[in-house]
Scaffold this active site. Structure first.
Site, PDB file in Angstrom:
ATOM      1  N   PHE A 134       0.852  -1.188   0.000  1.00  0.00           N
ATOM      2  CA  PHE A 134       0.000   0.000   0.000  1.00  0.00           C
ATOM      3  C   PHE A 134       0.887   1.237   0.000  1.00  0.00           C
ATOM      4  O   PHE A 134       1.742   1.393   0.866  1.00  0.00           O
ATOM      5  CB  PHE A 134      -0.920   0.017   1.224  1.00  0.00           C
ATOM      6  N   ASP A 219       9.336   2.753   1.047  1.00  0.00           N
ATOM      7  CA  ASP A 219       8.180   3.477   1.562  1.00  0.00           C
ATOM      8  C   ASP A 219       8.131   3.262   3.072  1.00  0.00           C
ATOM      9  O   ASP A 219       7.712   2.215   3.556  1.00  0.00           O
ATOM     10  CB  ASP A 219       6.909   2.955   0.886  1.00  0.00           C
ATOM     11  N   LYS A 248       3.328  10.381   8.260  1.00  0.00           N
ATOM     12  CA  LYS A 248       2.716   9.919   9.505  1.00  0.00           C
ATOM     13  C   LYS A 248       3.448  10.406  10.758  1.00  0.00           C
ATOM     14  O   LYS A 248       3.282  11.532  11.177  1.00  0.00           O
ATOM     15  CB  LYS A 248       2.545   8.405   9.468  1.00  0.00           C
TER      16      LYS A 248
END
Length: 389
Positions: A134, A219, A248
């Site tokens: 993702f 990522d 995040k």
């Protein structure tokens, strides 16, 4: 008067449904809903609130910055963005250049554009990514995400992306040829259920990319800034990517993303190639600097070992195992009832996330205390029993 939930449903698009809890305030790892009920937050805004809620250093940094200058756009520079880029490259310990965005998907969009430019420069025609990976919801980032349920309905996509099983080095080697521009991988797959790679897999990915000339993107939207017990998860695996994406936990609750290019990848963009009006916002950069100043990796590793040990000591027929790294774990279930576990935990005063039907994501703030960890692990057997009924 209609409830906050009803009001939400009337004015928002239905893509989220209606969230089950309406939060009003927080302090550290504790939060309170609009009815005054207290919970221990073991999801941390999806691994975002690194310092917990209302951390004094974050409050001070943001308040001071917003009272000084809150926004400049990319037409002007400001010191917080330079300080933050310097701090990040210093922690990475390698020559690198930074682009700031507002989110993880935008950081991955920047990496995507770097890869496109590299591919055109070198005559390479396709990308490789992992099944169940993702990387975000925008079209470019979504095209890299190997989850058919969220991806396929929005195709076709602008670049040929070929998916391989995560953790299978032989499949990766077969897929990556001299025509491959880039490989996108998560050091641990977050939305797939906090799935770490087999030993040696990421080092093998580095070797494969070196041998073929493909770029390697790590990522680390969820895994960085201390979440796994290291500043960056790839450091524990002994390799350096060509491009690193962050978001995040970097902002501690304020929106910020970063795309970091090492070596040649850091200079692929030329003037005018990419931009962001809000990227590198002074307030978000001040928040990120406060996060970097206050994350205590020693504490993270100590409470992470306590959390994992407590969960692994639970003998319950519904608990199949525990996986993950640092304060980023998944309780793996013997049955696909994670939604019931999430609800039972909520009823017991804990917030967790049903990330997959058979996996519950557990990612408390990095400031969670040993006592709060013990309270959660003590309650978890009864939570599992309640979910089994």
């Amino acid at each position: 008067m209609s409830s906050l939930y009803e009001r939400f449903e009337q004015v928002f698009m239905p893509n989220y449904g209606v969230p089950p809890v309406a939060l009003a305030r927080g302090e550290g790892a504790r939060v309170w809903d609009v009815e005054g009920r207290e919970y221990l937050d073991f999801i941390a805004g999806i691994a975002v609130v690194s310092l917990g809620h209302a951390h004094p250093a974050l409050v001070e940094a943001v308040s001071k910055q917003v009272a000084t200058i809150a926004h400049t756009s990319n037409l002007f520079l400001h010191e917080p963005e330079v300080l933050l880029a310097e701090r990040l490259t210093g922690l990475l310990g390698a020559p690198a250049r930074v682009f700031f965005a507002n989110s993880g998907t935008e950081a991955n969009e920047a990496a995507y554009k770097l890869a496109v430019k590299y591919g055109k420069r070198t005559g390479r025609s396709y990308f490789v990514a992992a099944e169940n990976g993702f990387h975000g919801r925008t079209i470019g980032a979504l095209s890299l995400s190997g989850k058919k349920s969220i991806r396929d309905q929005f195709g076709p996509f602008p670049v040929d992306v070929r998916f391989v099983p995560y953790g299978d080095a032989d499949a990766l080697k077969e897929a990556v040829t001299g025509d491959c521009a880039v490989v996108f991988l998560e050091p641990t797959q977050g939305e797939a259920g906090v799935v770490p790679p087999p030993d040696g897999y990421l080092a093998a990915a580095r070797e494969i990319c070196d041998a073929t000339g493909a770029l390697l993107v790590a990522d680390e939207i969820q895994s960085a800034i201390g979440r796994t017990g290291h500043w960056f998860a790839h450091q524990a695996d002994g390799f350096t990517p060509d491009i690193l994406t962050l978001a995040k936990g970097l902002g501690g609750g304020l929106p910020i993303g970063a795309c970091v290019g090492f070596g040649e990848a850091g200079t692929l963009f030329e003037k005018g190639d990419h931009g962001s009006t809000f990227g590198g916002n002074p307030v978000s950069c001040a928040a990120a600097l406060a996060v970097l100043d206050n994350v205590d990796l020693g504490h993270v590793n100590e409470v992470a070992a306590r959390l994992r040990g407590g969960l692994e000591s639970i003998a319950h027929p519904l608990l199949k195992g525990v996986r993950g790294r640092g304060l980023w774990l998944a309780a793996v279930l013997a049955e696909p009832v994670s939604g019931k576990v999430q609800k039972a935990a909520q009823d017991a005063g804990f917030l967790v996330n049903a990330v997959q039907p058979d996996a519950v994501r557990i990612a408390p703030p990095l400031v969670v205390t040993a006592g709060q960890v013990d309270a959660f692990t003590a309650a978890f057997p009864n939570i599992l029993t309640e979910a089994s009924q």
